[in-house]
Motif scaffolding. Structure first.
Motif, PDB file in Angstrom:
ATOM      1  N   LEU A  20       0.864  -1.178   0.000  1.00 58.51           N
ATOM      2  CA  LEU A  20       0.000   0.000   0.000  1.00 58.51           C
ATOM      3  C   LEU A  20       0.901   1.228   0.000  1.00 58.51           C
ATOM      4  CD1 LEU A  20      -3.071   0.617   0.234  1.00 58.51           C
ATOM      5  CD2 LEU A  20      -2.720   0.810   2.694  1.00 58.51           C
ATOM      6  N   GLY A  21       0.770   2.060  -1.033  1.00 56.48           N
ATOM      7  CA  GLY A  21       1.635   3.219  -1.193  1.00 56.48           C
ATOM      8  C   GLY A  21       1.367   4.336  -0.197  1.00 56.48           C
ATOM      9  N   THR A  22       2.179   5.354  -0.273  1.00 56.36           N
ATOM     10  CA  THR A  22       2.109   6.449   0.698  1.00 56.36           C
ATOM     11  C   THR A  22       0.789   7.216   0.640  1.00 56.36           C
ATOM     12  OG1 THR A  22       3.239   7.937  -0.828  1.00 56.36           O
ATOM     13  CG2 THR A  22       4.601   6.748   0.747  1.00 56.36           C
ATOM     14  N   ASN A  23       0.268   7.485  -0.552  1.00 52.53           N
ATOM     15  CA  ASN A  23      -0.997   8.218  -0.637  1.00 52.53           C
ATOM     16  C   ASN A  23      -2.169   7.433  -0.057  1.00 52.53           C
ATOM     17  OD1 ASN A  23       0.236  10.475  -1.734  1.00 52.53           O
ATOM     18  ND2 ASN A  23      -0.206   9.895  -3.837  1.00 52.53           N
ATOM     19  N   PRO A  24      -2.350   6.157  -0.401  1.00 51.36           N
ATOM     20  CA  PRO A  24      -3.432   5.405   0.230  1.00 51.36           C
ATOM     21  C   PRO A  24      -3.277   5.271   1.747  1.00 51.36           C
ATOM     22  CG  PRO A  24      -2.729   4.295  -1.761  1.00 51.36           C
ATOM     23  CD  PRO A  24      -1.752   5.403  -1.504  1.00 51.36           C
ATOM     24  N   VAL A  25      -2.047   5.103   2.224  1.00 50.36           N
ATOM     25  CA  VAL A  25      -1.849   5.038   3.685  1.00 50.36           C
ATOM     26  C   VAL A  25      -2.282   6.349   4.317  1.00 50.36           C
ATOM     27  CG1 VAL A  25      -0.119   4.915   5.531  1.00 50.36           C
ATOM     28  CG2 VAL A  25      -0.037   3.289   3.649  1.00 50.36           C
ATOM     29  N   SER A  26      -1.959   7.453   3.690  1.00 49.36           N
ATOM     30  CA  SER A  26      -2.369   8.760   4.204  1.00 49.36           C
ATOM     31  C   SER A  26      -3.884   8.899   4.192  1.00 49.36           C
ATOM     32  CB  SER A  26      -1.723   9.868   3.370  1.00 49.36           C
ATOM     33  OG  SER A  26      -2.165  11.126   3.807  1.00 49.36           O
ATOM     34  N   ASP A  27      -4.533   8.464   3.106  1.00 54.87           N
ATOM     35  CA  ASP A  27      -5.996   8.544   3.007  1.00 54.87           C
ATOM     36  C   ASP A  27      -6.697   7.662   4.027  1.00 54.87           C
ATOM     37  OD1 ASP A  27      -5.611  10.222   0.837  1.00 54.87           O
ATOM     38  OD2 ASP A  27      -6.084   8.693  -0.670  1.00 54.87           O
ATOM     39  N   ILE A  28      -6.197   6.452   4.202  1.00 53.96           N
ATOM     40  CA  ILE A  28      -6.826   5.478   5.099  1.00 53.96           C
ATOM     41  C   ILE A  28      -6.490   5.770   6.550  1.00 53.96           C
ATOM     42  CG2 ILE A  28      -6.753   3.031   5.770  1.00 53.96           C
ATOM     43  CD1 ILE A  28      -6.350   2.437   2.749  1.00 53.96           C
ATOM     44  N   GLY A  29      -5.284   6.198   6.783  1.00 56.42           N
ATOM     45  CA  GLY A  29      -4.792   6.418   8.143  1.00 56.42           C
ATOM     46  C   GLY A  29      -3.853   5.297   8.529  1.00 56.42           C
TER      47      GLY A  29
END
Length: 80
Positions: A20-29
């Motif tokens: 899971l890339g940085t943007n999805p981790v940021s979006d999901i938390g």
């Protein structure tokens, strides 16, 4: 001239890992993404400011179910 190979069964492909890339981790938390409802322990990649997560799934046919549970868990956070 070579003879053709006899037919044989191949094992089906299985997902070995999921990242899971940085943007999805940021979006999901990070808290939600790093605690899947499975026995998986994701590996933190990148910097602490913009982490990515790498989930080792295994190498058996059961990993399809693990991948489905993982993606369901991750999608649930985006729907909130």
């Amino acid at each position: 001239m070579t003879s053709p190979s006899p037919p044989h069964f191949e094992t089906p492909p299985v997902p070995l890992t999921f990242t899971l890339g940085t943007n999805p981790v940021s979006d999901i938390g990070l808290a939600h993404a790093s605690r899947p409802p499975l026995g998986l322990h994701p590996v933190l990649l990148g910097s602490g400011a913009a982490p990515a997560l790498h989930y080792p799934l295994g190498d058996s046919a059961a990993t399809w179910g693990a991948l489905q549970q993982l993606t369901t868990h991750l999608k649930a956070a985006r729907e909130k």
